[in-house]
Design a protein around this motif. Sequence first.
Motif, PDB file in Angstrom:
ATOM      1  N   PHE A  92       7.156   1.992 -11.144  1.00 10.27           N
ATOM      2  CA  PHE A  92       6.458   1.808  -9.868  1.00 10.27           C
ATOM      3  C   PHE A  92       7.415   1.315  -8.793  1.00 10.27           C
ATOM      4  O   PHE A  92       7.407   1.812  -7.656  1.00 10.27           O
ATOM      5  CB  PHE A  92       5.308   0.813 -10.062  1.00 10.27           C
ATOM      6  CG  PHE A  92       4.851   0.153  -8.800  1.00 10.27           C
ATOM      7  CD1 PHE A  92       4.112   0.859  -7.857  1.00 10.27           C
ATOM      8  CD2 PHE A  92       5.142  -1.176  -8.555  1.00 10.27           C
ATOM      9  CE1 PHE A  92       3.679   0.250  -6.684  1.00 10.27           C
ATOM     10  CE2 PHE A  92       4.718  -1.792  -7.394  1.00 10.27           C
ATOM     11  CZ  PHE A  92       3.989  -1.077  -6.453  1.00 10.27           C
ATOM     12  N   LEU A  93       8.268   0.333  -9.129  1.00 11.39           N
ATOM     13  CA  LEU A  93       9.209  -0.190  -8.142  1.00 11.39           C
ATOM     14  C   LEU A  93      10.207   0.878  -7.708  1.00 11.39           C
ATOM     15  O   LEU A  93      10.559   0.964  -6.516  1.00 11.39           O
ATOM     16  CB  LEU A  93       9.956  -1.394  -8.722  1.00 11.39           C
ATOM     17  CG  LEU A  93       9.134  -2.657  -8.978  1.00 11.39           C
ATOM     18  CD1 LEU A  93       9.995  -3.720  -9.646  1.00 11.39           C
ATOM     19  CD2 LEU A  93       8.536  -3.183  -7.684  1.00 11.39           C
ATOM     20  N   THR A  94      10.675   1.695  -8.649  1.00  6.05           N
ATOM     21  CA  THR A  94      11.667   2.722  -8.321  1.00  6.05           C
ATOM     22  C   THR A  94      11.066   3.807  -7.439  1.00  6.05           C
ATOM     23  O   THR A  94      11.612   4.149  -6.382  1.00  6.05           O
ATOM     24  CB  THR A  94      12.231   3.344  -9.609  1.00  6.05           C
ATOM     25  OG1 THR A  94      12.773   2.318 -10.446  1.00  6.05           O
ATOM     26  CG2 THR A  94      13.330   4.344  -9.275  1.00  6.05           C
ATOM     27  N   GLN A  95       9.930   4.358  -7.853  1.00 11.79           N
ATOM     28  CA  GLN A  95       9.306   5.424  -7.078  1.00 11.79           C
ATOM     29  C   GLN A  95       8.669   4.888  -5.800  1.00 11.79           C
ATOM     30  O   GLN A  95       8.803   5.484  -4.726  1.00 11.79           O
ATOM     31  CB  GLN A  95       8.261   6.143  -7.930  1.00 11.79           C
ATOM     32  CG  GLN A  95       7.448   7.200  -7.192  1.00 11.79           C
ATOM     33  CD  GLN A  95       8.289   8.293  -6.572  1.00 11.79           C
ATOM     34  OE1 GLN A  95       9.433   8.501  -6.958  1.00 11.79           O
ATOM     35  NE2 GLN A  95       7.738   9.004  -5.595  1.00 11.79           N
ATOM     36  N   GLY A  96       7.971   3.762  -5.906  1.00  9.99           N
ATOM     37  CA  GLY A  96       7.354   3.169  -4.724  1.00  9.99           C
ATOM     38  C   GLY A  96       8.387   2.719  -3.712  1.00  9.99           C
ATOM     39  O   GLY A  96       8.171   2.834  -2.499  1.00  9.99           O
ATOM     40  N   GLY A  97       9.521   2.218  -4.190  1.00 12.85           N
ATOM     41  CA  GLY A  97      10.593   1.828  -3.280  1.00 12.85           C
ATOM     42  C   GLY A  97      11.179   3.014  -2.534  1.00 12.85           C
ATOM     43  O   GLY A  97      11.552   2.903  -1.355  1.00 12.85           O
ATOM     44  N   SER A  98      11.261   4.150  -3.201  1.00 15.03           N
ATOM     45  CA  SER A  98      11.742   5.366  -2.522  1.00 15.03           C
ATOM     46  C   SER A  98      10.792   5.777  -1.405  1.00 15.03           C
ATOM     47  O   SER A  98      11.216   6.177  -0.314  1.00 15.03           O
ATOM     48  CB  SER A  98      11.890   6.506  -3.537  1.00 15.03           C
ATOM     49  OG  SER A  98      12.806   6.171  -4.550  1.00 15.03           O
ATOM     50  N   GLU A  99       9.485   5.675  -1.657  1.00 13.77           N
ATOM     51  CA  GLU A  99       8.488   5.986  -0.627  1.00 13.77           C
ATOM     52  C   GLU A  99       8.580   4.991   0.525  1.00 13.77           C
ATOM     53  O   GLU A  99       8.447   5.361   1.699  1.00 13.77           O
ATOM     54  CB  GLU A  99       7.092   5.951  -1.238  1.00 13.77           C
ATOM     55  CG  GLU A  99       5.982   6.377  -0.298  1.00 13.77           C
ATOM     56  CD  GLU A  99       5.988   7.863   0.003  1.00 13.77           C
ATOM     57  OE1 GLU A  99       5.360   8.263   1.003  1.00 13.77           O
ATOM     58  OE2 GLU A  99       6.634   8.618  -0.765  1.00 13.77           O
ATOM     59  N   GLN A 101      11.273   3.396   1.478  1.00 11.16           N
ATOM     60  CA  GLN A 101      12.472   3.739   2.243  1.00 11.16           C
ATOM     61  C   GLN A 101      12.199   4.894   3.195  1.00 11.16           C
ATOM     62  O   GLN A 101      12.622   4.885   4.357  1.00 11.16           O
ATOM     63  CB  GLN A 101      13.598   4.111   1.276  1.00 11.16           C
ATOM     64  CG  GLN A 101      14.871   4.585   1.958  1.00 11.16           C
ATOM     65  CD  GLN A 101      15.785   5.315   1.000  1.00 11.16           C
ATOM     66  OE1 GLN A 101      15.507   5.367  -0.203  1.00 11.16           O
ATOM     67  NE2 GLN A 101      16.862   5.882   1.509  1.00 11.16           N
ATOM     68  N   PHE A 102      11.480   5.900   2.722  1.00 12.02           N
ATOM     69  CA  PHE A 102      11.181   7.069   3.553  1.00 12.02           C
ATOM     70  C   PHE A 102      10.236   6.706   4.704  1.00 12.02           C
ATOM     71  O   PHE A 102      10.418   7.147   5.841  1.00 12.02           O
ATOM     72  CB  PHE A 102      10.556   8.160   2.683  1.00 12.02           C
ATOM     73  CG  PHE A 102      10.095   9.363   3.463  1.00 12.02           C
ATOM     74  CD1 PHE A 102      10.996  10.322   3.894  1.00 12.02           C
ATOM     75  CD2 PHE A 102       8.750   9.531   3.754  1.00 12.02           C
ATOM     76  CE1 PHE A 102      10.570  11.429   4.617  1.00 12.02           C
ATOM     77  CE2 PHE A 102       8.311  10.633   4.470  1.00 12.02           C
ATOM     78  CZ  PHE A 102       9.223  11.584   4.903  1.00 12.02           C
ATOM     79  N   GLU A 103       9.234   5.877   4.416  1.00 12.77           N
ATOM     80  CA  GLU A 103       8.203   5.564   5.404  1.00 12.77           C
ATOM     81  C   GLU A 103       8.720   4.657   6.511  1.00 12.77           C
ATOM     82  O   GLU A 103       8.389   4.827   7.685  1.00 12.77           O
ATOM     83  CB  GLU A 103       7.014   4.908   4.706  1.00 12.77           C
ATOM     84  CG  GLU A 103       5.834   4.613   5.607  1.00 12.77           C
ATOM     85  CD  GLU A 103       5.105   5.871   6.036  1.00 12.77           C
ATOM     86  OE1 GLU A 103       4.390   5.801   7.048  1.00 12.77           O
ATOM     87  OE2 GLU A 103       5.260   6.916   5.360  1.00 12.77           O
ATOM     88  N   GLY A 139       0.814  -1.209   0.000  1.00 13.04           N
ATOM     89  CA  GLY A 139       0.000   0.000   0.000  1.00 13.04           C
ATOM     90  C   GLY A 139       0.846   1.256   0.000  1.00 13.04           C
ATOM     91  O   GLY A 139       0.523   2.237  -0.688  1.00 13.04           O
ATOM     92  N   THR A 140       1.950   1.238   0.769  1.00  9.67           N
ATOM     93  CA  THR A 140       2.851   2.389   0.802  1.00  9.67           C
ATOM     94  C   THR A 140       3.475   2.627  -0.569  1.00  9.67           C
ATOM     95  O   THR A 140       3.554   3.763  -1.046  1.00  9.67           O
ATOM     96  CB  THR A 140       3.955   2.169   1.844  1.00  9.67           C
ATOM     97  OG1 THR A 140       3.364   2.039   3.139  1.00  9.67           O
ATOM     98  CG2 THR A 140       4.941   3.325   1.852  1.00  9.67           C
ATOM     99  N   MET A 141       3.902   1.557  -1.219  1.00 12.94           N
ATOM    100  CA  MET A 141       4.504   1.692  -2.546  1.00 12.94           C
ATOM    101  C   MET A 141       3.485   2.193  -3.562  1.00 12.94           C
ATOM    102  O   MET A 141       3.784   3.067  -4.384  1.00 12.94           O
ATOM    103  CB  MET A 141       5.082   0.350  -2.993  1.00 12.94           C
ATOM    104  CG  MET A 141       6.276  -0.125  -2.187  1.00 12.94           C
ATOM    105  SD  MET A 141       6.922  -1.708  -2.784  1.00 12.94           S
ATOM    106  CE  MET A 141       7.514  -1.247  -4.413  1.00 12.94           C
ATOM    107  N   ALA A 142       2.265   1.638  -3.504  1.00 15.23           N
ATOM    108  CA  ALA A 142       1.230   2.055  -4.450  1.00 15.23           C
ATOM    109  C   ALA A 142       0.876   3.525  -4.263  1.00 15.23           C
ATOM    110  O   ALA A 142       0.709   4.266  -5.241  1.00 15.23           O
ATOM    111  CB  ALA A 142      -0.014   1.180  -4.284  1.00 15.23           C
TER     112      ALA A 142
END
Length: 374
Positions: A313-320, A322-324, A43-46
């Motif tokens: 999606f994996l690149t941007q969602g993975g960054s989120e 990492q932050f969360e 859910g965080t990645m999405a």
Amino acid sequence: MSQQRIPAWITVGVIPLANVALAAFAAGLVFWYLDINPFDALGTMAYGAFGSSYGWGYTLYYMTSYIFTGLAVAVAFQCGMFNIGGEGQAYIGALGVGLVCLALGGHVPFIILLPISIVAAAVFGALWALIPAWLQATRGSHIVITTIMFNFIAAALMNYILINFLKPDGTMSVESAVFHESAWIPKMHDVLAVFGISLDRSPLNLSIFWSLFVAWAVWVFLWRTRWGYEIRTVGSNATGAQYGGIGIPRVVILTMLVAGGLAGFMALNVVQGEAHQIKLNLVNQMGFTGIAVALMGRNHPIGIVLASLLFGFLTQGGSELQFEYSIDARIVVVLQGLVILFSGALQNMMKHPIERLYLTLANRSGSDQAAAEA
């Protein structure tokens, strides 16, 4: 009854989705090991990738670059070659775009500069692929080895050029001067603002439309032209192609020139559309990720566009992610690696069972229909 054939929608659609599902299950086990609820992580990645115009902007920005590098791998693979040199070809393509923007920015209108920079990206990327192609075609040097070597040469060459020729005086950063604003490819949020549509600022720019057009053009080139037919024939059966009168060295060189030009187009998105200057390490492993994109997309332009969206999606969602959750930034590499594992090395684990299931159902349906007609 005639032998059933596996339709393209099974090969390009169902099998990759099954591989992604397995990769997602394996990723869930990784999150479970890290004491993170897998569904919360998803859910965080999405949300990070698709929950806002900001997330969408970054996801589509990454997708644009992956389309170019994925196509560069796919075209070569259609000819039976594994182009590992997308990283270096994109790097040198960035040099061509940068030189055009530095020389002509502020001196010619953007509508004239843009076609020149597009040609420069293609020509510089293609020329960087020419020597490995020539060595493969005339000397039998393996394209994997030569393209890997040329990645390192490209990095060293760019470092030398930036430090000795392009770095402005009085700065310690190894990067070129910023291009004149008239040379920048417009950002999507600026373009849509003209029509009263408000979007969060992101690096997404108009080069995404060029990437989609190029994907369509590659499909036309490979499946609707004589050159594309020769490329696919050589990739399927080089001995038969040669017996049929196709010049193998010519096709090999042509294929790698096209592949190098496609990789060079990545610079339009990253350099002219976002950074607005040449920087060290600007490709940022996107050339290597293009290999995974091509594998995931079954070396077909439509599949590559969809796979590029997944990796965006994996690149941007993975960054989120990492932050969360404050986890290591390399979690993105782990997620991408799982997709590569199940889409590449273990692709046949789902391929054969799905094909057997389809053939069983198709034959059963055919038998029932024949019985009903009798």
